[in-house]
Structure formats: C-alpha cells, structure tokens
Design an enzyme around this catalytic site. Structure first.
Site, mmCIF file in Angstrom:
data_model
loop_
_atom_site.group_PDB
_atom_site.id
_atom_site.type_symbol
_atom_site.label_atom_id
_atom_site.label_comp_id
_atom_site.label_asym_id
_atom_site.label_seq_id
_atom_site.Cartn_x
_atom_site.Cartn_y
_atom_site.Cartn_z
ATOM 1 N N ASP A 53 -117.713 2.969 -42.820
ATOM 2 C CA ASP A 53 -118.087 3.935 -43.902
ATOM 3 C C ASP A 53 -118.734 2.677 -44.780
ATOM 4 O O ASP A 53 -118.368 3.506 -45.888
ATOM 5 C CB ASP A 53 -116.358 3.960 -44.145
ATOM 6 C CG ASP A 53 -116.059 4.621 -43.811
ATOM 7 O OD1 ASP A 53 -116.536 5.716 -43.190
ATOM 8 O OD2 ASP A 53 -114.841 5.144 -43.865
ATOM 9 N N ARG A 83 -116.634 13.827 -53.610
ATOM 10 C CA ARG A 83 -115.023 13.021 -52.897
ATOM 11 C C ARG A 83 -114.662 11.805 -52.258
ATOM 12 O O ARG A 83 -113.478 11.482 -51.860
ATOM 13 C CB ARG A 83 -116.038 13.649 -51.345
ATOM 14 C CG ARG A 83 -116.564 15.429 -51.417
ATOM 15 C CD ARG A 83 -116.784 15.431 -49.444
ATOM 16 N NE ARG A 83 -115.880 14.600 -49.083
ATOM 17 C CZ ARG A 83 -115.879 14.110 -47.840
ATOM 18 N NH1 ARG A 83 -117.258 13.854 -47.314
ATOM 19 N NH2 ARG A 83 -115.055 13.713 -47.358
ATOM 20 N N ARG A 103 -116.395 14.881 -34.185
ATOM 21 C CA ARG A 103 -115.282 14.781 -35.017
ATOM 22 C C ARG A 103 -114.499 15.699 -34.253
ATOM 23 O O ARG A 103 -114.449 16.507 -35.118
ATOM 24 C CB ARG A 103 -115.579 14.490 -36.321
ATOM 25 C CG ARG A 103 -116.768 13.499 -36.661
ATOM 26 C CD ARG A 103 -116.387 13.187 -38.245
ATOM 27 N NE ARG A 103 -115.246 12.946 -38.794
ATOM 28 C CZ ARG A 103 -115.080 12.420 -40.067
ATOM 29 N NH1 ARG A 103 -116.012 13.354 -40.824
ATOM 30 N NH2 ARG A 103 -114.142 11.358 -39.700
ATOM 31 N N PRO A 104 -114.272 15.879 -33.155
ATOM 32 C CA PRO A 104 -113.511 16.229 -32.349
ATOM 33 C C PRO A 104 -111.779 15.900 -32.314
ATOM 34 O O PRO A 104 -111.727 15.185 -33.281
ATOM 35 C CB PRO A 104 -113.501 16.536 -30.460
ATOM 36 C CG PRO A 104 -114.325 15.441 -30.627
ATOM 37 C CD PRO A 104 -115.011 15.061 -31.734
ATOM 38 N N VAL A 105 -110.798 16.814 -31.784
ATOM 39 C CA VAL A 105 -109.029 16.318 -32.623
ATOM 40 C C VAL A 105 -108.800 16.498 -31.557
ATOM 41 O O VAL A 105 -107.101 16.509 -31.404
ATOM 42 C CB VAL A 105 -108.690 17.318 -33.825
ATOM 43 C CG1 VAL A 105 -108.935 16.983 -35.122
ATOM 44 C CG2 VAL A 105 -109.091 18.563 -33.423
ATOM 45 N N ARG A 125 -112.327 17.514 -43.469
ATOM 46 C CA ARG A 125 -111.415 17.585 -42.449
ATOM 47 C C ARG A 125 -109.835 16.961 -42.306
ATOM 48 O O ARG A 125 -109.177 17.428 -40.942
ATOM 49 C CB ARG A 125 -112.221 16.204 -41.864
ATOM 50 C CG ARG A 125 -113.637 17.221 -40.987
ATOM 51 C CD ARG A 125 -114.520 16.234 -40.041
ATOM 52 N NE ARG A 125 -113.228 15.083 -39.714
ATOM 53 C CZ ARG A 125 -112.803 15.980 -38.037
ATOM 54 N NH1 ARG A 125 -113.317 16.696 -37.708
ATOM 55 N NH2 ARG A 125 -112.281 15.185 -37.435
ATOM 56 N N CYS A 158 -119.033 17.393 -38.472
ATOM 57 C CA CYS A 158 -120.208 16.989 -40.161
ATOM 58 C C CYS A 158 -121.363 16.466 -39.532
ATOM 59 O O CYS A 158 -121.212 16.265 -38.814
ATOM 60 C CB CYS A 158 -118.586 16.534 -40.518
ATOM 61 S SG CYS A 158 -118.864 14.664 -40.445
ATOM 62 N N LYS A 176 -108.750 6.860 -50.858
ATOM 63 C CA LYS A 176 -108.988 7.816 -50.839
ATOM 64 C C LYS A 176 -108.585 8.549 -49.032
ATOM 65 O O LYS A 176 -107.469 9.579 -48.745
ATOM 66 C CB LYS A 176 -110.350 8.557 -51.016
ATOM 67 C CG LYS A 176 -110.940 9.669 -50.081
ATOM 68 C CD LYS A 176 -112.120 10.220 -50.149
ATOM 69 C CE LYS A 176 -112.871 9.441 -48.916
ATOM 70 N NZ LYS A 176 -112.654 10.731 -47.488
ATOM 71 N N ASN A 177 -108.342 7.601 -48.301
ATOM 72 C CA ASN A 177 -108.142 7.394 -46.865
ATOM 73 C C ASN A 177 -106.493 7.122 -46.364
ATOM 74 O O ASN A 177 -105.869 7.425 -45.877
ATOM 75 C CB ASN A 177 -109.040 7.142 -46.132
ATOM 76 C CG ASN A 177 -110.649 7.415 -46.298
ATOM 77 O OD1 ASN A 177 -111.212 8.310 -46.035
ATOM 78 N ND2 ASN A 177 -111.308 6.934 -45.054
HETATM 79 C C1 UD1 Z 1 -111.010 7.809 -40.723
HETATM 80 C C2 UD1 Z 1 -112.029 8.394 -41.976
HETATM 81 C C3 UD1 Z 1 -113.899 7.927 -42.547
HETATM 82 C C4 UD1 Z 1 -113.735 7.056 -41.385
HETATM 83 C C5 UD1 Z 1 -113.238 7.273 -39.932
HETATM 84 C C6 UD1 Z 1 -113.339 5.457 -38.477
HETATM 85 C C7 UD1 Z 1 -109.803 9.283 -43.264
HETATM 86 C C8 UD1 Z 1 -109.863 10.445 -43.608
HETATM 87 N N1 UD1 Z 1 -111.578 9.588 -42.983
HETATM 88 O O1 UD1 Z 1 -112.084 9.315 -39.985
HETATM 89 O O2 UD1 Z 1 -113.471 7.531 -43.043
HETATM 90 O O3 UD1 Z 1 -115.243 7.169 -40.881
HETATM 91 O O4 UD1 Z 1 -111.879 7.488 -39.975
HETATM 92 O O5 UD1 Z 1 -113.444 4.613 -39.429
HETATM 93 O O6 UD1 Z 1 -109.221 8.245 -42.364
HETATM 94 N N2 UD1 Z 1 -112.688 10.892 -31.954
HETATM 95 C C9 UD1 Z 1 -112.202 11.472 -31.365
HETATM 96 N N3 UD1 Z 1 -111.327 12.587 -30.775
HETATM 97 C C10 UD1 Z 1 -110.737 12.794 -31.893
HETATM 98 C C11 UD1 Z 1 -110.830 11.465 -32.922
HETATM 99 C C12 UD1 Z 1 -111.314 11.382 -33.201
HETATM 100 O O7 UD1 Z 1 -113.486 11.485 -30.403
HETATM 101 O O8 UD1 Z 1 -109.178 13.060 -31.513
HETATM 102 C C13 UD1 Z 1 -113.825 10.208 -32.460
HETATM 103 C C14 UD1 Z 1 -114.435 10.522 -34.016
HETATM 104 O O9 UD1 Z 1 -115.805 11.676 -33.105
HETATM 105 C C15 UD1 Z 1 -115.097 9.256 -33.636
HETATM 106 C C16 UD1 Z 1 -114.446 8.517 -33.565
HETATM 107 O O10 UD1 Z 1 -113.430 8.935 -32.474
HETATM 108 O O11 UD1 Z 1 -116.079 9.167 -33.193
HETATM 109 C C17 UD1 Z 1 -113.504 7.900 -34.388
HETATM 110 O O12 UD1 Z 1 -112.418 8.734 -35.241
HETATM 111 P P1 UD1 Z 1 -111.734 8.789 -36.124
HETATM 112 O O13 UD1 Z 1 -111.217 6.584 -36.400
HETATM 113 O O14 UD1 Z 1 -110.757 9.172 -35.646
HETATM 114 O O15 UD1 Z 1 -112.088 8.526 -37.485
HETATM 115 P P2 UD1 Z 1 -111.459 9.806 -38.886
HETATM 116 O O16 UD1 Z 1 -109.862 9.892 -38.298
HETATM 117 O O17 UD1 Z 1 -112.293 11.023 -38.496
#
Ligand code: UD1
Length: 423
Positions: A305, A397, A122-124, A93, A117, A22-23
């Site tokens: 995960d 999902r 989970r900010p971007v 997301r 969530c 999926k990811n």
């Molecule tokens: C992806 C996976 C998810 C997995 C995660 C960590 C997908 C669709 N999802 O999620 O299943 O649990 O990797 O292996 O691939 N963070 C920030 N700012 C940002 C981005 C992230 O602070 O701009 C923080 C997040 O809040 C979190 C950490 O970084 O605490 C890791 O997040 P990230 O590696 O980005 O996970 P996802 O890509 O959302």
C-alpha cells in the site's frame, strides 16, 4: 464528479495529524456483530469506506450512531440477518469481513463474493477454506459465498498465504467457536493485533496476534466495551514520503513509528533525514534523494500500500530504482499516469524500473486506485505547473479531508466539484 487541482512546486512545511487506521477500523466494525452488548469505537476515520461498512452493518440489523467526530456506537443486540446486501458489498471488498462474525454468531452466513478490483483478482479462497476447517459447509450460490454449520469447532488452520483479510475473518469466526483454533502462517500486520486487542477487550481469548501463529480459545459470548483504533500507518507513510520530496520539513504526528520500520529504512537509504520523537516522525531531505531497490512483502516487509507513493520519490531521485510488487498482480496502474507527468518508468512483469528525472511536470491524470491516487497527489505537489486529478472518489476511500490538511502545510491544492461530469 470531483477533481483535485494542484499548483505544484511549493516547499511544504509544518505538522499533520494522522487519522485512525481504515484497515483496522473496517474489520473491527464488522466484529461488533459478535457482541450482543453496546460497543463504542473511537478514532474511527471519517471515510467513505467506513460509511459503507456502517451501512452494511445496519442492513444486517445493527444499530449504529455517530456520537462525535471519530466516535461511533454499535448495538447488535437485536435480530441479525445472515444475508449481506449485494448493492453495498459490491462497492467495497472489505464488506466480506462480515462473513466470519455472521457465521460465528448465527452459524450461517450468505455474503456476495466481492469480486476483483483494479489491482488484482483478489479471491477469497483462503477465507473459505478456513471456515471449512472450523466445521462450516461452504458453497457458492447465486454469486454469494454461503456457509452453514451445526457447530463451529476450533481447529488448526494453515493459511496458504498470510492473507490479512483471511486472518481477520478467521480470528472473528474462531472467537466464538468451541475449543481452540490455531491459525498458522497468519498475517502479522498491526491491524491484526488491533483486531485481536479489540476482541480481547470484549472478552475473547486470543494470543499470538502479530506473530505467524495465532491461538484463539473460543468463548461463549462477547460483552460490550469501548476501544480506540490505531493510527493509519499508510496515511502516516504517505505524509512521510511527502516530507522527503516536498523540499521542506514535515512533522507527521500521532503516528506509531514502530509500524513504519520498512518505510523509514528505505527513506533513510534514499538519503532522507528522519527524527523520531514519541509518536511524532519528522521527515526532510535537504540533500535530495538517491535511487533504491524495494520489494513489497507481507508485514514486517515493505507494504504494497506504500509502493505507489514511494515510486513518486524514486521518480525524482538521483539514479535508478527498482520496485518488485509481490502481493498484487496488477498494481502498476500509476506508472502510465506518472509517465504523463514526465516520469521515466518501465515495467517488466512485476518489476518497475524507475530512472530519476530532474522534475515532474503538471498534467491531467487519473487516480486509478486508492494508493495510486495518493501517489498522484504527491506527484502533483512536487511537479512544475498545474495537475488535475480525476476519479478522486478512490482517494476519498482512504484519506480524510486530504486537500484541507495539505493546504495547512502550504500546498496550493483544491477540490472542485465538476458538475459537467457528474453522473
Ligand atoms: C488488505 C488491505 C489492503 C492491503 C492488503 C495487503 C484491508 C481492508 N485491506 O487487503 O489495503 O493492500 O491487505 O497488505 O485490510 N489472496 C488469495 N486468496 C484469499 C485471500 C487473498 O489468493 O483468500 C491473495 C490476494 O489476491 C493478494 C494476496 O493474497 O494477492 C494478499 O491479499 P490479502 O492479504 O488478503 O489482502 P486483503 O486482506 O484483501
């Protein structure tokens, strides 16, 4: 709403085939926006999240068709809109993955902020900072992230944290930027390598994926092509844990053992027997399991995960176990559900302390998020008596026909549509 009913305690045996990841599928689907020629993807899992991404792409102007089970074609040769629809983005997301490709292709993108969530805020911010480094002007307007650029120009991007999603979004944006981009402190997950391999198959010039430094030499355009998604390491891992707790022997087939070192090492440390034969991993634990200590970390560390599923094994292992969750700030929602089944778990900040009990007892429980839901299924399968799991849409999902596949291993499990609670 559907529920899953399990009559637990039956030893499970046999083989189970792992679906596509999926990811890996979600960002690769988003990346089809970068090409103006047809793209065919194979080994795409049949999941709600995949359908949502397909609808997001369709809303942006991409034509897609399901050609066969797991096979989709995408054609983004027509007019593409820069604005992703809130109604779809808010349900998943991963829709935010369209931001990088839209920016690369149109030099503008407007994508609703995905919001938090169940497992964390989970900010971007890391994604957005990276787009700025490539020359985009980024703002927040009406709940949307907006990025506009006259030109996207390659640059050095140092990530504050090796975010999986940010690494992928920035790789996609940089694929069509002018000149070279270097992403430092990049995430190293296998899904990053899969996205790079896909983009390279279409003519991108990306090297170093799977290491902390990824180099992307921008190209003018990407061509079409065909690509097959890697196996889902989290689904495979979930079935490996099941092999270790179910009292039988489970052969997890069509997986990639190279992606599973952290989990397999922990299962072995707990006392499980693991045999690897090509793309097949056979797991059993005839002498029971012992407690261990685990910390979730970015790849190649132990995956967040898989934390909830391994906790189920710890609940019935001899002695005490410890899990420290370092990736997400609120990822112990399954603890109170497991407690309803007789587990002895306490949490202290980001650490869970698990004292093994002889057995779990069936109970009504909730799937509080995707992987917590998988953990409830595992717990129900080994518990004495009946377990009823609600909120199974979370499980849908990420796991394709989970009940049907588990029944083939001998599980007494069924899914029922519950009209009384239908919304
Ligand atoms: C992806 C996976 C998810 C997995 C995660 C960590 C997908 C669709 N999802 O999620 O299943 O649990 O990797 O292996 O691939 N963070 C920030 N700012 C940002 C981005 C992230 O602070 O701009 C923080 C997040 O809040 C979190 C950490 O970084 O605490 C890791 O997040 P990230 O590696 O980005 O996970 P996802 O890509 O959302």
């Amino acid at each position: 709403m559907a529920k899953i009913l399990i009559q637990g305690g039956k030893p499970l045996n046999g083989s189970i085939i792992v679906s596509g990841a999926k990811n890996a599928a979600l960002p690769i689907m988003a990346a089809t926006l970068l090409s103006t020629e047809p793209v065919v993807l194979r080994n795409v899992p049949d999941l709600n999240d995949v359908n949502t991404m397909a609808k997001v792409l369709q809303a942006l102007g991409v034509n897609y068709k399901k050609l066969d089970h797991g096979v989709y074609s995408f054609n983004a040769s027509g007019a593409i809109s820069e604005e992703a629809p809130y109604e779809l983005v808010k349900t998943m997301r991963a829709s935010f993955f369209v931001m990088g490709p839209l920016l690369a292709r149109l030099k503008k993108a407007r994508v609703p902020l995905p919001g938090g969530c169940a497992i964390g805020v989970r900010p971007v911010n890391i994604h957005l900072k990276g787009f700025e480094a490539l020359g985009a002007r980024v703002s927040i307007d009406g709940g949307c992230a907006v990025a506009v650029a006259d030109r996207l120009v390659g640059n050095k991007i140092m990530l504050d944290f090796p975010s999986v999603g940010a690494t992928e979004n920035l790789m996609m944006a940089a694929a069509l930027a002018e000149g070279q981009s270097v992403i430092e402190n990049a995430a190293q997950e296998p899904e990053i390598i899969d996205l790079a391999n896909f983009l390279n198959a279409l003519g991108a010039k990306i090297s170093g994926a799977g290491s902390p430094i990824i180099k992307i030499d921008g190209v003018e355009k990407l061509k079409g092509g065909e690509y097959s998604i890697i196996p889902d390491r989290i689904e495979a891992g979930t079935f490996m844990v099941l092999g270790a707790i179910s009292g039988g022997r489970i052969s997890v087939e069509k997986c990639e053992p190279e992606h599973q070192h952290a989990l397999m090492n922990k299962l072995k440390e707990m006392g499980a027997e693991i045999e690897i034969d090509g793309d097949k991993v056979v797991v059993s634990a005839v002498n029971g399991l012992n407690g261990v200590e685990v910390k979730t970390l970015p790849f190649p560390g132990f995956p967040t995960d898989m934390q909830a599923q391994l906790m189920v094994a710890m609940c019935v292992a001899n002695g005490s176990s410890f899990i420290t969750e370092t990736i997400f700030e609120n990822r112990f929602m399954h603890v109170s559900e497991l407690a309803r089944m007789g587990a002895n778990v306490t949490t202290h900040d980001r650490t869970a302390v698990i004292h093994g009990v002889k057995s779990l007892k069936g109970a009504p429980v909730s799937a509080t998020d995707l992987r917590a839901g998988a953990a409830m299924v595992l717990a129900g399968l080994i518990a004495e008596g009946k377990t009823e799991i609600s909120q199974v849409y979370h499980i849908d999902r990420g796991y394709e026909d989970l009940t049907g596949r588990l029944r083939k291993l001998g599980a007494n499990i069924e899914r029922i549509e519950d009209p009384e609670t239908d919304e």
